[in-house]
Structure formats: C-alpha cells, structure tokens
Scaffold this active site. Sequence first.
Site, PDB file in Angstrom:
ATOM      1  N   ARG A 163      -8.554  -0.500   5.052  1.00 35.92           N
ATOM      2  CA  ARG A 163      -7.530   0.521   4.446  1.00 35.92           C
ATOM      3  C   ARG A 163      -6.292   0.215   3.946  1.00 35.92           C
ATOM      4  O   ARG A 163      -5.724   0.550   2.839  1.00 35.92           O
ATOM      5  CB  ARG A 163      -7.208   1.862   5.443  1.00 35.92           C
ATOM      6  CG  ARG A 163      -8.581   2.316   5.609  1.00 35.92           C
ATOM      7  CD  ARG A 163      -8.325   3.612   6.501  1.00 35.92           C
ATOM      8  NE  ARG A 163      -7.359   4.499   5.712  1.00 35.92           N
ATOM      9  CZ  ARG A 163      -6.860   5.685   6.320  1.00 35.92           C
ATOM     10  NH1 ARG A 163      -7.164   6.359   7.549  1.00 35.92           N
ATOM     11  NH2 ARG A 163      -5.931   6.281   5.546  1.00 35.92           N
ATOM     12  N   ARG A 216      -5.035  10.873   4.451  1.00 38.79           N
ATOM     13  CA  ARG A 216      -4.147  11.766   4.760  1.00 38.79           C
ATOM     14  C   ARG A 216      -2.862  11.836   3.728  1.00 38.79           C
ATOM     15  O   ARG A 216      -2.280  12.650   3.158  1.00 38.79           O
ATOM     16  CB  ARG A 216      -3.754  11.958   6.166  1.00 38.79           C
ATOM     17  CG  ARG A 216      -3.099  10.807   6.627  1.00 38.79           C
ATOM     18  CD  ARG A 216      -2.597  10.909   7.813  1.00 38.79           C
ATOM     19  NE  ARG A 216      -1.802  12.156   8.051  1.00 38.79           N
ATOM     20  CZ  ARG A 216      -0.776  12.697   7.598  1.00 38.79           C
ATOM     21  NH1 ARG A 216      -0.018  11.639   6.838  1.00 38.79           N
ATOM     22  NH2 ARG A 216      -0.369  14.060   7.511  1.00 38.79           N
ATOM     23  N   ASP A 264       5.069   0.533  12.085  1.00 45.29           N
ATOM     24  CA  ASP A 264       3.696  -0.250  11.436  1.00 45.29           C
ATOM     25  C   ASP A 264       3.723  -1.715  11.707  1.00 45.29           C
ATOM     26  O   ASP A 264       2.437  -2.119  11.647  1.00 45.29           O
ATOM     27  CB  ASP A 264       3.625  -0.034  10.043  1.00 45.29           C
ATOM     28  CG  ASP A 264       3.557   1.173   9.390  1.00 45.29           C
ATOM     29  OD1 ASP A 264       3.863   1.462   8.136  1.00 45.29           O
ATOM     30  OD2 ASP A 264       3.464   2.226  10.255  1.00 45.29           O
ATOM     31  N   CYS A 269      -4.714  12.187  12.498  1.00 51.58           N
ATOM     32  CA  CYS A 269      -5.490  10.991  12.520  1.00 51.58           C
ATOM     33  C   CYS A 269      -5.312  10.571  13.866  1.00 51.58           C
ATOM     34  O   CYS A 269      -4.715  10.968  14.776  1.00 51.58           O
ATOM     35  CB  CYS A 269      -4.897  10.224  11.590  1.00 51.58           C
ATOM     36  SG  CYS A 269      -3.434   9.284  11.703  1.00 51.58           S
ATOM     37  N   ARG A 305       0.334  14.194  12.974  1.00 48.48           N
ATOM     38  CA  ARG A 305       0.834  14.072  11.510  1.00 48.48           C
ATOM     39  C   ARG A 305       0.872  15.202  10.808  1.00 48.48           C
ATOM     40  O   ARG A 305       0.243  15.479   9.761  1.00 48.48           O
ATOM     41  CB  ARG A 305      -0.498  13.199  10.726  1.00 48.48           C
ATOM     42  CG  ARG A 305      -0.802  11.898  11.534  1.00 48.48           C
ATOM     43  CD  ARG A 305       0.404  10.823  11.585  1.00 48.48           C
ATOM     44  NE  ARG A 305       0.741  10.340  10.364  1.00 48.48           N
ATOM     45  CZ  ARG A 305       0.285   9.341   9.856  1.00 48.48           C
ATOM     46  NH1 ARG A 305      -0.783   8.802  10.262  1.00 48.48           N
ATOM     47  NH2 ARG A 305       0.796   8.847   8.703  1.00 48.48           N
ATOM     48  N   PRO A 306       1.744  16.118  11.098  1.00 46.11           N
ATOM     49  CA  PRO A 306       1.980  17.362  10.724  1.00 46.11           C
ATOM     50  C   PRO A 306       2.790  17.107   9.248  1.00 46.11           C
ATOM     51  O   PRO A 306       3.247  16.124   8.851  1.00 46.11           O
ATOM     52  CB  PRO A 306       3.149  18.041  11.618  1.00 46.11           C
ATOM     53  CG  PRO A 306       3.704  17.057  12.362  1.00 46.11           C
ATOM     54  CD  PRO A 306       2.678  15.847  12.413  1.00 46.11           C
ATOM     55  N   ILE A 307       2.306  18.243   8.471  1.00 46.72           N
ATOM     56  CA  ILE A 307       3.319  18.241   7.059  1.00 46.72           C
ATOM     57  C   ILE A 307       4.058  19.314   6.798  1.00 46.72           C
ATOM     58  O   ILE A 307       4.402  19.764   5.690  1.00 46.72           O
ATOM     59  CB  ILE A 307       1.996  18.378   5.823  1.00 46.72           C
ATOM     60  CG1 ILE A 307       1.116  19.286   6.013  1.00 46.72           C
ATOM     61  CG2 ILE A 307       1.502  16.896   5.780  1.00 46.72           C
ATOM     62  CD1 ILE A 307       0.200  19.700   4.933  1.00 46.72           C
ATOM     63  N   ASP A 308       4.470  20.059   8.058  1.00 49.45           N
ATOM     64  CA  ASP A 308       5.396  21.029   8.015  1.00 49.45           C
ATOM     65  C   ASP A 308       6.818  20.977   7.165  1.00 49.45           C
ATOM     66  O   ASP A 308       6.975  21.816   6.469  1.00 49.45           O
ATOM     67  CB  ASP A 308       5.692  21.738   9.109  1.00 49.45           C
ATOM     68  CG  ASP A 308       6.328  20.646  10.363  1.00 49.45           C
ATOM     69  OD1 ASP A 308       5.771  19.223  10.303  1.00 49.45           O
ATOM     70  OD2 ASP A 308       7.405  20.939  10.642  1.00 49.45           O
ATOM     71  N   LEU A 309       7.232  19.587   7.098  1.00 53.23           N
ATOM     72  CA  LEU A 309       8.599  19.583   6.607  1.00 53.23           C
ATOM     73  C   LEU A 309       8.085  19.603   5.018  1.00 53.23           C
ATOM     74  O   LEU A 309       9.159  20.151   4.236  1.00 53.23           O
ATOM     75  CB  LEU A 309       9.115  18.352   6.920  1.00 53.23           C
ATOM     76  CG  LEU A 309       9.563  18.300   8.498  1.00 53.23           C
ATOM     77  CD1 LEU A 309       9.939  16.935   8.915  1.00 53.23           C
ATOM     78  CD2 LEU A 309      10.436  19.429   8.700  1.00 53.23           C
ATOM     79  N   LYS A 319       0.974  -1.060   0.103  1.00 54.37           N
ATOM     80  CA  LYS A 319      -0.162   0.188  -0.028  1.00 54.37           C
ATOM     81  C   LYS A 319       0.896   1.316   0.019  1.00 54.37           C
ATOM     82  O   LYS A 319       0.572   2.258  -0.828  1.00 54.37           O
ATOM     83  CB  LYS A 319      -0.938   0.015   1.407  1.00 54.37           C
ATOM     84  CG  LYS A 319      -1.347   1.313   1.653  1.00 54.37           C
ATOM     85  CD  LYS A 319      -2.293   1.366   2.794  1.00 54.37           C
ATOM     86  CE  LYS A 319      -1.735   1.559   4.011  1.00 54.37           C
ATOM     87  NZ  LYS A 319      -1.186   2.899   4.391  1.00 54.37           N
ATOM     88  N   ASN A 320       2.010   1.187   0.904  1.00 53.17           N
ATOM     89  CA  ASN A 320       2.625   2.466   0.758  1.00 53.17           C
ATOM     90  C   ASN A 320       3.873   2.756  -0.116  1.00 53.17           C
ATOM     91  O   ASN A 320       4.471   3.723  -0.128  1.00 53.17           O
ATOM     92  CB  ASN A 320       3.495   2.609   2.507  1.00 53.17           C
ATOM     93  CG  ASN A 320       2.309   2.659   3.587  1.00 53.17           C
ATOM     94  OD1 ASN A 320       1.285   2.874   3.074  1.00 53.17           O
ATOM     95  ND2 ASN A 320       2.587   2.280   4.882  1.00 53.17           N
ATOM     96  N   LEU A 332       7.889   7.207  16.931  1.00 53.38           N
ATOM     97  CA  LEU A 332       7.593   7.844  15.769  1.00 53.38           C
ATOM     98  C   LEU A 332       6.127   8.651  15.865  1.00 53.38           C
ATOM     99  O   LEU A 332       6.271   9.770  15.411  1.00 53.38           O
ATOM    100  CB  LEU A 332       7.525   6.911  14.560  1.00 53.38           C
ATOM    101  CG  LEU A 332       8.781   7.171  13.576  1.00 53.38           C
ATOM    102  CD1 LEU A 332       9.796   6.045  14.413  1.00 53.38           C
ATOM    103  CD2 LEU A 332       8.842   6.879  12.214  1.00 53.38           C
TER     104      LEU A 332
END
Length: 420
Positions: A399, A92, A307, A116, A121-125, A22-23, A329
């Site tokens: 999912r 996301r 995971d 979530c 789960r930031p996306i600042d980077l 999936k990933n 993490l």
Amino acid sequence: MDYLKAQSVTTLQGTINISGAKNASLPLIAMTILAKNRVTISNLPQVADIKTLLKLLTNMGAEVSFLEHSVEVDTKPLHETKATYDIVKTMRASILVLGPILARFGHCEVSLPGGCAIGQRPIDLHLKALEQMGATIEIKAGYIEARAAKGLQGANIIFDKITVTGTANIVMAAALAHGETTITNAAREPEVVQLCEVLSESGVEIDGIGTAVLVIQGNGGKLLNIPDFSVIPDRIEAGTYLCAGAITKSEITLKNVEPKHLDAVLAKLEEMGATFSITQDSITIHPLQNLKPVKIITQEYPAFPTDMQAQFVALATQAEGVSIIEERLFENRFMHVSELQRMGANITLNGHTATVTGKTELSGTDVMATDLRASSALVLAALVANGETNIHRIYHLDRGYDSLEKKLEGVGAKIERLQE
Ligand code: EPZ
C-alpha cells in the site's frame, strides 16, 4: 497471495532512489477535482493506495492517463459525486475527496471509511469543520451525505486535534468557499505544505503555509488552473531505509530525498550512534559500531513521526540497553510487537509504551504483516535475524512502499517476493 522470503545479511552497500510521497500524492490527486484543466503529476509512487484513489476518480468519471513517469488527470468529465464502500473500505484516505467534491458540486456521498488495524480513525473533525462552513451532514446507511447547495462559506475552524487529512480536506474545501477560512491547529506535515503550495500556485491565496494557522481566501466556487507539479520525496520511505542501514551497520546513500523533512528521525538515529553525510537531495548513513538505546515519543510534525515508530521498535531490539518508545497518536499501533517477540525480541508493552531491551539475537520464522508500517518493521528485523524469515500478508506493505524488496536487493539484501 504474495509473501517475502528474507535471509540475514552481513551488510548492505549502495544507493537507493526514494520515490514520491504516498501521503502527499493522495491529497494532491484529490485536489485535481478542483481543476478546470488537465493536471500532470510526476514522481507519483507506484503503490496500491495511489492506484486505488485514481480508480476512485475514474469510477466517478475522471480521465486518468498513465505516461512514462507521470500521470495526467482530467476531472472535467467527473459527474459522479458518490465514493462507494467497495473502494473506500480498501483505503480510508478516500475521505480526501469529500472536501473537494462538496466544494465543486455542492453535494457528496462518501462511504464512512471505518477504522483500520491501527485505530478507530474517526473523521469527526473533518465533518464538524465542513458543518461550520455551512454544509449539512447526515450519516445514512454507512454513508456521509454532505450538502452545501449554495456553496461553502468561509469559517473560523479550530481543530481540537491536529489532523493531517482533516487539514487537507478543509484547505481544499476552503479554496472554493465564499469568503475567508482560518484553520487553527492545522497540521504542518510537509505533505500538507505541498498541497498548500500547489493551491497557492493555482491562484488560491493562502497565508501561514507551514504554520499551525492557515488563512485561505475562497474564490466563491471557480475551478482552478492547476500547474503541473512533482510530488515531494517520501520521508517515511527514506526513514525506513535509513533504519535498514542502521540495523545492518551498513553504508547506504539515499537519493532524491528531502533531508529537512527528516530532522526528528535523523536526530534519533544520531542519538543511537549513527553518523551521516548530507547534501541537498541525498543522505548517506555510515556504518555504525554499536547501536545505543533511545527514548521516543511520537507526535505531530516536526516532532518524531508515528509512521516511523514500528521501524524504530525493530531497530531498538539491536541496541545495547533499554529503549522506551511511546505511541501518542494511535491507540493500536503496536501490532508489530507480537510478531517481533516471536522472532525473539525482548519487548514489554504497557499501554501506549513499548520497552525494548536489547541487544537480542533474532531468529527467522514465519511472521505476519498487520499494517503498512508494521510490515516494514518486520523486514528490518528479517535483515538481521538468524536464518530465514517469511513475511506474509504483504499487501499491507504494497500500500505504501514502491518496490521495497527490489530496492533492498539493489543494495545487497537477500530478499525475494514469492507466491503463497
Ligand atoms: C495521516 O493519517 C497519514 N495518512 C497517516 O499515515 C499518519 O499516520 C497520520 O496522518 C498521522 O501523521 C495519510 O496522510 C493518508 P490524523 P490521518 O487525522 O490524516 C485523530 C501511513 O502509515 N483524529 O492526522 O488519518 C486520530 O484518531 C499512514 O502512511 C480524530 O480524532 O491521521 C489520530 O489520533 C498511517 N478525529 C489523530 O487525530 C478526526 O476527525 C491524528 O490523525 C481526525 C483525526
């Protein structure tokens, strides 16, 4: 809503075919936004997140055709550059379209993915790196509005934290940028490696694939000719079924798996007493006597994967002794613990560390899935719990696991999908 009803089993026996990752599939599907040709992707797993991303691309104008064992994606007709909240809120990882859309069209609007269950789960980077590549980023009414009218410029990106989808986003953006981009502290996950390899086969010059420093020569905005490819096997699905074999002291063979992607997981299972027979594309776990306790710290690849943390907490309930499992993490990835405790598990949580004392008899009961990997941990516990376990809210499971109950039934588990 579906739920799973599972009974305890004495042992499992047989072969399980592992699906595509999936990933890996998610960034590879986003990558087709950079293509000038129709791209055929094989070995995509039949899971909800893949369907969601393909729906997002279709909503933006791409054409998606489902063939027998593959999907054909044509993004030539893609015209919409807005990824709306209704889709992004359900997955996301939709943030993965940001880099490619911006690189191809010079502008992009993506709904902020929000957090979530397992963390903020930031996306600042992601955003900081795109700004370094010349994009202007504004957050308006819950949307990221990114612009780079003259295209993106190559830059020297140093990620403060290792981010898997952040690395994927910037690699895809850099492929069409003007000039050279260096990404330091890049993610080295096999899913990122495959993305780089397919881009490299599409003519993008990338040095350092598989290492923490990637150097990408941008082609100044020219769309790519992307060859057909097959998605790598899902190492987390494989690890989950190895835990099913370990917890039920069974012999199970996994086919279409990439053993070298599982080194850290196999090492921990060996520490717990498991033995394996391994070929180029299969792993057989042999029946083990008594599970030994283990110490685990989750970290970025190639270390032990976050995971797989929930699955090992479930497994540790059956080990003779005290296991210590530290989650480094995500800030809230122990929601399976309270459900396992309801089944009788002896687990204490102290901040980011779970202390699991086994061996404990688990009792079947009604439990609730809270996130993707927590769901699979509950299935593992149900395989050895006395009596019947009903696992609710398995839309979380759907999912990321392709036909999990069917694959387990195929090796003798008593598990069925029912409607609430
Ligand atoms: C990917 O998520 C995976 N998802 C996750 O798998 C996996 O758990 C995670 O990597 C870690 O391996 C996909 O690939 C679709 P990150 P991602 O960015 O990319 C922080 C599953 O079960 N961070 O590597 O979103 C973040 O908070 C899912 O299949 C920032 O601070 O994870 C976390 O602490 C769950 N700022 C750490 O980095 C950012 O801009 C790693 O996150 C980005 C991340």
